[in-house]
Design an enzyme around this catalytic site. Structure first.
Site, PDB file in Angstrom:
ATOM      1  N   GLU A   2       0.853  -1.184   0.000  1.00 22.37           N
ATOM      2  CA  GLU A   2       0.000   0.000   0.000  1.00 22.37           C
ATOM      3  C   GLU A   2       0.889   1.234   0.000  1.00 22.37           C
ATOM      4  O   GLU A   2       1.950   1.222   0.624  1.00 22.37           O
ATOM      5  CB  GLU A   2      -0.900   0.041   1.245  1.00 22.37           C
ATOM      6  CG  GLU A   2      -2.224  -0.681   1.078  1.00 22.37           C
ATOM      7  CD  GLU A   2      -2.085  -2.175   1.331  1.00 22.37           C
ATOM      8  OE1 GLU A   2      -1.133  -2.555   2.044  1.00 22.37           O
ATOM      9  OE2 GLU A   2      -2.911  -2.945   0.814  1.00 22.37           O
ATOM     10  N   TYR A  47       7.399   2.093  -7.610  1.00 26.38           N
ATOM     11  CA  TYR A  47       6.755   0.781  -7.739  1.00 26.38           C
ATOM     12  C   TYR A  47       6.280   0.542  -9.186  1.00 26.38           C
ATOM     13  O   TYR A  47       6.388  -0.561  -9.707  1.00 26.38           O
ATOM     14  CB  TYR A  47       5.593   0.654  -6.753  1.00 26.38           C
ATOM     15  CG  TYR A  47       6.016   0.862  -5.310  1.00 26.38           C
ATOM     16  CD1 TYR A  47       7.164   0.242  -4.807  1.00 26.38           C
ATOM     17  CD2 TYR A  47       5.296   1.686  -4.450  1.00 26.38           C
ATOM     18  CE1 TYR A  47       7.571   0.440  -3.493  1.00 26.38           C
ATOM     19  CE2 TYR A  47       5.698   1.889  -3.129  1.00 26.38           C
ATOM     20  CZ  TYR A  47       6.835   1.263  -2.663  1.00 26.38           C
ATOM     21  OH  TYR A  47       7.240   1.466  -1.371  1.00 26.38           O
TER      22      TYR A  47
HETATM   23  C1  LIG Z   1      10.272   6.443  -2.139  1.00 29.05           C
HETATM   24  C2  LIG Z   1      11.768   6.289  -1.921  1.00 29.05           C
HETATM   25  C3  LIG Z   1      12.051   4.945  -1.262  1.00 29.05           C
HETATM   26  C4  LIG Z   1      12.470   6.330  -3.304  1.00 29.05           C
HETATM   27  O1  LIG Z   1      13.862   6.170  -3.098  1.00 29.05           O
HETATM   28  P1  LIG Z   1      14.907   7.132  -3.832  1.00 29.05           P
HETATM   29  O2  LIG Z   1      16.265   6.651  -3.481  1.00 29.05           O
HETATM   30  O3  LIG Z   1      14.583   8.540  -3.492  1.00 29.05           O
HETATM   31  O4  LIG Z   1      14.559   6.860  -5.352  1.00 29.05           O
HETATM   32  P2  LIG Z   1      15.566   6.539  -6.549  1.00 29.05           P
HETATM   33  O5  LIG Z   1      16.545   7.652  -6.693  1.00 29.05           O
HETATM   34  O6  LIG Z   1      16.115   5.164  -6.383  1.00 29.05           O
HETATM   35  O7  LIG Z   1      14.583   6.572  -7.795  1.00 29.05           O
HETATM   36  C5  LIG Z   1      13.893   5.395  -8.180  1.00 29.05           C
HETATM   37  C6  LIG Z   1      12.599   5.760  -8.854  1.00 29.05           C
HETATM   38  O8  LIG Z   1      11.704   6.370  -7.910  1.00 29.05           O
HETATM   39  C7  LIG Z   1      10.922   7.371  -8.581  1.00 29.05           C
HETATM   40  N1  LIG Z   1      11.283   8.703  -8.059  1.00 29.05           N
HETATM   41  C8  LIG Z   1      12.368   9.001  -7.285  1.00 29.05           C
HETATM   42  N2  LIG Z   1      12.379  10.327  -7.002  1.00 29.05           N
HETATM   43  C9  LIG Z   1      11.305  10.861  -7.608  1.00 29.05           C
HETATM   44  C10 LIG Z   1      10.774  12.181  -7.688  1.00 29.05           C
HETATM   45  N3  LIG Z   1      11.365  13.223  -7.082  1.00 29.05           N
HETATM   46  N4  LIG Z   1       9.617  12.375  -8.374  1.00 29.05           N
HETATM   47  C11 LIG Z   1       8.989  11.346  -8.986  1.00 29.05           C
HETATM   48  N5  LIG Z   1       9.448  10.057  -8.950  1.00 29.05           N
HETATM   49  C12 LIG Z   1      10.591   9.819  -8.280  1.00 29.05           C
HETATM   50  C13 LIG Z   1      11.292   7.287 -10.046  1.00 29.05           C
HETATM   51  O9  LIG Z   1      10.469   6.299 -10.643  1.00 29.05           O
HETATM   52  C14 LIG Z   1      12.718   6.790  -9.966  1.00 29.05           C
HETATM   53  O10 LIG Z   1      13.146   6.134 -11.127  1.00 29.05           O
HETATM   54  P3  LIG Z   1      13.904   7.008 -12.292  1.00 29.05           P
HETATM   55  O11 LIG Z   1      15.059   7.681 -11.622  1.00 29.05           O
HETATM   56  O12 LIG Z   1      14.341   5.963 -13.290  1.00 29.05           O
HETATM   57  O13 LIG Z   1      12.885   7.972 -12.797  1.00 29.05           O
HETATM   58  C15 LIG Z   1      12.351   7.445  -1.061  1.00 29.05           C
HETATM   59  O14 LIG Z   1      12.073   8.657  -1.674  1.00 29.05           O
HETATM   60  C16 LIG Z   1      11.840   7.463   0.368  1.00 29.05           C
HETATM   61  O15 LIG Z   1      12.415   6.843   1.246  1.00 29.05           O
HETATM   62  N6  LIG Z   1      10.757   8.215   0.628  1.00 29.05           N
HETATM   63  C17 LIG Z   1      10.237   8.347   1.999  1.00 29.05           C
HETATM   64  C18 LIG Z   1       9.695   7.047   2.534  1.00 29.05           C
HETATM   65  C19 LIG Z   1       8.580   6.490   1.682  1.00 29.05           C
HETATM   66  O16 LIG Z   1       7.647   7.211   1.341  1.00 29.05           O
HETATM   67  N7  LIG Z   1       8.660   5.193   1.371  1.00 29.05           N
HETATM   68  C20 LIG Z   1       7.656   4.485   0.607  1.00 29.05           C
HETATM   69  C21 LIG Z   1       6.547   4.054   1.513  1.00 29.05           C
HETATM   70  S1  LIG Z   1       5.266   3.208   0.589  1.00 29.05           S
END
Ligand SMILES: CC(C)(COP(=O)(O)OP(=O)(O)OC[C@H]1O[C@@H](n2cnc3c(N)ncnc32)[C@H](O)[C@@H]1OP(=O)(O)O)[C@@H](O)C(=O)NCCC(=O)NCCS
Length: 157
Positions: free
Chosen positions: A104, A116
């Site tokens: 979720e 995702y």
């Molecule tokens: C969600 C989260 C895990 C993503 O990790 P991240 O290290 O920031 O993301 P990455 O740099 O590995 O990017 C992977 C993908 O995420 C998405 N993404 C990352 N940053 C984004 C942004 N600012 N806007 C939109 N999509 C984004 C994209 O699909 C990206 O792929 P791409 O670079 O090929 O476009 C991280 O932002 C986080 O910890 N957020 C807070 C906690 C949270 O909400 N967790 C999920 C709970 S369901």
């Protein structure tokens, strides 16, 4: 950079990150219970030079998996570490022959939703007021068959 199982000593650092990034963070007790009491739960940390910079979690019950956490510390977000954590979880659930993995995500959490979607999770439902603060969640699922992604198609009436 390594992903390894979380242990009790990691909770202090993990909780710092948890408080930094979530509106309704898990408590220390919740992490502790996942590690010592819940036999279906698995938690992992992402470490760079012995520093925890992210973590992930999954429940595996029979051949079904539910992702409970994918978290990257604020200062390290947007650098591909979310990719590492989700790929690691997908590989783990595939390796134990799960039929599907679900999760979720808050409807407002575009970053996580995109992450995702990038890994072929499909949005299958909206769960109304799923979170304590009243926000809805998207339910997302990714199916496997013979260790490969599988497009589940409903063919009933
Ligand atoms: C969600 C989260 C895990 C993503 O990790 P991240 O290290 O920031 O993301 P990455 O740099 O590995 O990017 C992977 C993908 O995420 C998405 N993404 C990352 N940053 C984004 C942004 N600012 N806007 C939109 N999509 C984004 C994209 O699909 C990206 O792929 P791409 O670079 O090929 O476009 C991280 O932002 C986080 O910890 N957020 C807070 C906690 C949270 O909400 N967790 C999920 C709970 S369901």
């Amino acid at each position: 950079m390594i992903v390894r199982e979380m242990n009790i000593d990691d909770i202090k650092k993990v909780k710092e990150i948890e408080d930094q990034v979530y509106k309704v963070p898990w408590t220390n007790t919740m992490f502790l219970n996942e590690i010592i009491s819940n036999k279906f739960a698995y938690l992992f940390v992402l470490e760079n030079n012995n520093e925890i910079i992210g973590y992930s979690g999954v429940w595996i019950v029979a051949d079904t998996a539910t992702i409970t956490k994918v978290t990257v510390s604020k200062e390290y977000q947007g650098k591909g570490l979310g990719d590492i954590l989700i790929e690691d979880l997908i590989n783990r659930v595939k390796s134990v022959k799960c039929a599907y993995v679900s999760l979720e995500v808050r409807v407002s959490n575009t970053k996580a939703f995109n992450l995702y979607k990038k890994y072929a999770f499909k949005q299958v439902a909206v769960r109304k007021k799923y979170y304590n603060d009243g926000e809805d969640a998207y339910a997302m699922v990714k199916y496997f068959k013979d260790g490969e992604d599988y497009e589940e198609t409903y063919i009933g009436n």
